[in-house]
Design a protein around this motif. Sequence first.
Motif, mmCIF file in Angstrom:
data_model
loop_
_atom_site.group_PDB
_atom_site.id
_atom_site.type_symbol
_atom_site.label_atom_id
_atom_site.label_comp_id
_atom_site.label_asym_id
_atom_site.label_seq_id
_atom_site.Cartn_x
_atom_site.Cartn_y
_atom_site.Cartn_z
ATOM 1 N N VAL A 94 0.840 -1.199 0.000
ATOM 2 C CA VAL A 94 0.000 0.000 0.000
ATOM 3 C C VAL A 94 0.876 1.252 0.000
ATOM 4 O O VAL A 94 0.615 2.224 -0.717
ATOM 5 C CB VAL A 94 -0.955 0.004 1.221
ATOM 6 N N SER A 95 1.935 1.209 0.799
ATOM 7 C CA SER A 95 2.854 2.344 0.867
ATOM 8 C C SER A 95 3.538 2.578 -0.472
ATOM 9 O O SER A 95 3.651 3.717 -0.956
ATOM 10 C CB SER A 95 3.901 2.084 1.957
ATOM 11 N N LEU A 96 3.997 1.491 -1.108
ATOM 12 C CA LEU A 96 4.623 1.599 -2.422
ATOM 13 C C LEU A 96 3.648 2.147 -3.454
ATOM 14 O O LEU A 96 3.996 3.018 -4.263
ATOM 15 C CB LEU A 96 5.133 0.224 -2.870
ATOM 16 N N SER A 97 2.408 1.680 -3.422
ATOM 17 C CA SER A 97 1.403 2.133 -4.387
ATOM 18 C C SER A 97 1.145 3.624 -4.255
ATOM 19 O O SER A 97 1.031 4.342 -5.260
ATOM 20 C CB SER A 97 0.093 1.354 -4.189
ATOM 21 N N LEU A 98 1.042 4.105 -3.029
ATOM 22 C CA LEU A 98 0.856 5.546 -2.818
ATOM 23 C C LEU A 98 2.015 6.336 -3.406
ATOM 24 O O LEU A 98 1.819 7.366 -4.054
ATOM 25 C CB LEU A 98 0.732 5.839 -1.320
ATOM 26 N N ALA A 99 3.226 5.846 -3.179
ATOM 27 C CA ALA A 99 4.409 6.545 -3.698
ATOM 28 C C ALA A 99 4.410 6.565 -5.219
ATOM 29 O O ALA A 99 4.706 7.604 -5.839
ATOM 30 C CB ALA A 99 5.682 5.882 -3.172
ATOM 31 N N LEU A 100 4.068 5.444 -5.851
ATOM 32 C CA LEU A 100 4.094 5.378 -7.316
ATOM 33 C C LEU A 100 3.028 6.263 -7.941
ATOM 34 O O LEU A 100 3.280 6.994 -8.905
ATOM 35 C CB LEU A 100 3.913 3.927 -7.780
ATOM 36 N N VAL A 101 1.814 6.199 -7.406
ATOM 37 C CA VAL A 101 0.691 6.933 -8.002
ATOM 38 C C VAL A 101 0.841 8.440 -7.801
ATOM 39 O O VAL A 101 0.530 9.234 -8.694
ATOM 40 C CB VAL A 101 -0.645 6.432 -7.407
ATOM 41 N N LEU A 102 1.329 8.846 -6.650
ATOM 42 C CA LEU A 102 1.440 10.281 -6.356
ATOM 43 C C LEU A 102 2.817 10.856 -6.676
ATOM 44 O O LEU A 102 2.969 12.077 -6.750
ATOM 45 C CB LEU A 102 1.124 10.521 -4.873
ATOM 46 N N GLY A 103 3.797 9.989 -6.889
ATOM 47 C CA GLY A 103 5.158 10.483 -7.062
ATOM 48 C C GLY A 103 5.420 11.153 -8.396
ATOM 49 O O GLY A 103 6.189 12.111 -8.478
ATOM 50 N N VAL A 104 4.778 10.672 -9.482
ATOM 51 C CA VAL A 104 5.047 11.234 -10.811
ATOM 52 C C VAL A 104 4.740 12.725 -10.843
ATOM 53 O O VAL A 104 5.445 13.512 -11.476
ATOM 54 C CB VAL A 104 4.234 10.485 -11.889
ATOM 55 N N GLY A 105 3.663 13.134 -10.157
ATOM 56 C CA GLY A 105 3.281 14.545 -10.127
ATOM 57 C C GLY A 105 4.276 15.436 -9.420
ATOM 58 O O GLY A 105 4.160 16.668 -9.485
ATOM 59 N N GLY A 106 5.261 14.840 -8.752
ATOM 60 C CA GLY A 106 6.263 15.642 -8.061
ATOM 61 C C GLY A 106 7.674 15.431 -8.559
ATOM 62 O O GLY A 106 8.606 16.014 -8.006
ATOM 63 N N LEU A 107 7.847 14.604 -9.601
ATOM 64 C CA LEU A 107 9.199 14.356 -10.119
ATOM 65 C C LEU A 107 9.720 15.588 -10.848
ATOM 66 O O LEU A 107 9.119 16.028 -11.836
ATOM 67 C CB LEU A 107 9.193 13.157 -11.072
ATOM 68 N N PRO A 108 10.846 16.138 -10.439
ATOM 69 C CA PRO A 108 11.330 17.394 -11.037
ATOM 70 C C PRO A 108 11.591 17.304 -12.530
ATOM 71 O O PRO A 108 11.291 18.234 -13.276
ATOM 72 C CB PRO A 108 12.628 17.669 -10.256
ATOM 73 N N HIS A 109 12.160 16.177 -13.003
ATOM 74 C CA HIS A 109 12.480 16.095 -14.426
ATOM 75 C C HIS A 109 11.236 15.956 -15.300
ATOM 76 O O HIS A 109 11.240 16.347 -16.461
ATOM 77 C CB HIS A 109 13.474 14.958 -14.697
ATOM 78 N N VAL A 110 10.153 15.424 -14.732
ATOM 79 C CA VAL A 110 8.877 15.386 -15.456
ATOM 80 C C VAL A 110 8.243 16.767 -15.477
ATOM 81 O O VAL A 110 7.754 17.238 -16.516
ATOM 82 C CB VAL A 110 7.930 14.351 -14.811
ATOM 83 N N LEU A 111 8.236 17.447 -14.339
ATOM 84 C CA LEU A 111 7.647 18.789 -14.258
ATOM 85 C C LEU A 111 8.355 19.760 -15.197
ATOM 86 O O LEU A 111 7.722 20.602 -15.844
ATOM 87 C CB LEU A 111 7.726 19.303 -12.822
ATOM 88 N N MET A 112 9.676 19.668 -15.287
ATOM 89 C CA MET A 112 10.433 20.592 -16.121
ATOM 90 C C MET A 112 10.095 20.415 -17.602
ATOM 91 O O MET A 112 10.176 21.361 -18.388
ATOM 92 C CB MET A 112 11.927 20.391 -15.883
ATOM 93 N N ARG A 113 9.685 19.216 -17.992
ATOM 94 C CA ARG A 113 9.355 18.961 -19.393
ATOM 95 C C ARG A 113 8.129 19.738 -19.864
ATOM 96 O O ARG A 113 7.935 19.927 -21.066
ATOM 97 C CB ARG A 113 9.127 17.467 -19.622
#
Length: 529
Positions: free
Chosen positions: A251-270
């Motif tokens: 459950v902890s891993l799933s939360l990190a994966l689902v919510l993490g993309v929205g905070g990844l700096p290299h994705v946001l910069m794109r």
Amino acid sequence: MPDSLIPEDTAIVNTAVFAVFVLITLIVVYSVSNRGTTSDYFVAGSSFSGAQNGIALSGDFLSAASFLGIAGAIAVHGYDGFLYSIGFLVAWLVNLLLIAERMRNTGRFTMGDVISFRTRQRPVRAAAALSTLVITLVYMIAQMAGAGGLVALLLNVHSGWGQALVIAGVGLIMVFYVLVGGMKGTTWVQIIKATFLLLCVVLITIFLLGKFGYSFSDLLRQAADNNPNGEAIFAPGVQYGISEMSKLDFVSLSLALVLGVGGLPHVLMRFYTVPNAREARNSVVWATWTMVLFYLCTLVIGYGAAALVGTDTILNAPGAENSAAPLLAYEVGGTVILGLVAAVAFATILAVVAGLTLTASASFAHDIYANIIRGGNADSDRVLLVARWTAVGIGLASILGGVLVNGQNIAFLVGLAFAFAASANLPTLLYTLFWTRFNTTGVLFSIYGGLISCLLLVLLSPVVSGSPDSILPDVDFALFPLKNPGIVSIPVSFLLGFIGTFLHKGPSERERQAELEVRSLTGITPRNG
């Protein structure tokens, strides 16, 4: 197969194919580079279309964790390994619905531009830059670990020093990409890499299914026969159903994966490399469909590796789970297909790490140097020089970290980077874009609270000590039982951001809220900001 799993002469072919690919991409990087201004270097002058940026996004995001780690996790753990893919895909809905358009409209180069828009510049930009550097470094270390394991298998380099030298070589090539090409050159490398990656997984999938008469059922039956868990690999629970604690870890891993993309700096910069918000949304759509195709192929490849190679062989190979895809490629197509996989896997690591390095250097140069140290009055040439030196420093740090964690499953290590991103960046971004009252104290509480809580929980978890697969297996100071801290650190960040907002004692910071709202929704800029 021989004792070394892959014949010695194959290493020569792999090295040659990889060298040709690196040479081609270096020529591309040099020929398309446009490094005249900070905008050119950091975001390619916002000149890419949504389709181009979407394919580059998938190239930036589909890392060694996706290509090697997930395939290996499916081969060994079955359905539980495929849950990584599901988490990565679902996560893009957060970007599509909440982040992409508003980020593109309100910033220029980095996340710090957005969250400092209506707060105090110096402390907020410092916090954003620190968060970016930490997340980027954790993510890059995972990629470097993938480089070490991959080279050990493909080039028959089994000594620790040999793998360390290869990790260093990958890091130096990546730094060269960033120094010479900037965002434009890096983007074209990612587009080329994404195209080759898709062609590679589709080709392997077709060849693989052909060996079973294009019957996926026959493939699955043989996969179950060659896995000690049998038919249990077709249902949840092999990896995360052993105990109640392992279920909570999932459950902890799933939360990190689902919510993490929205905070990844290299994705946001794109999102800043396209001309407007519409193209930013199109980028996410293109990236999502590209990844749907990729992860469907990865599902077949993972079970195919269990069927043809066998779980025991995979786990005993250099690189362990990360070796599943290369071993399968050799089994399916021999030296030629393995050479293709070698080139694509190396390209995957190079392209992703180059994007991460560029993001980290841009954040330090733009947020720390230009806006904090120089108060927004920095010379463009000087900012670019600082960015390049930062790229060199980040590259050296990631090489050292990659050597230390060499051998860990890289999909798992990337999950930790997602936990950091989901804990520190996503709550701050959502509060900034959607909560009128949010202020400087809230930003600082949210970012630092998320970073510190996540870091402490990782250090006190079985990731670092207390189990045979820990980074330090001979000591035990694991006080936190879960391997991924997201289930605790993400709510902590949201809660601290909320508390900090109400503890703010300075003057009201709502003056620019209306302007931020107009800009985030329309892209109109009433005044310079």
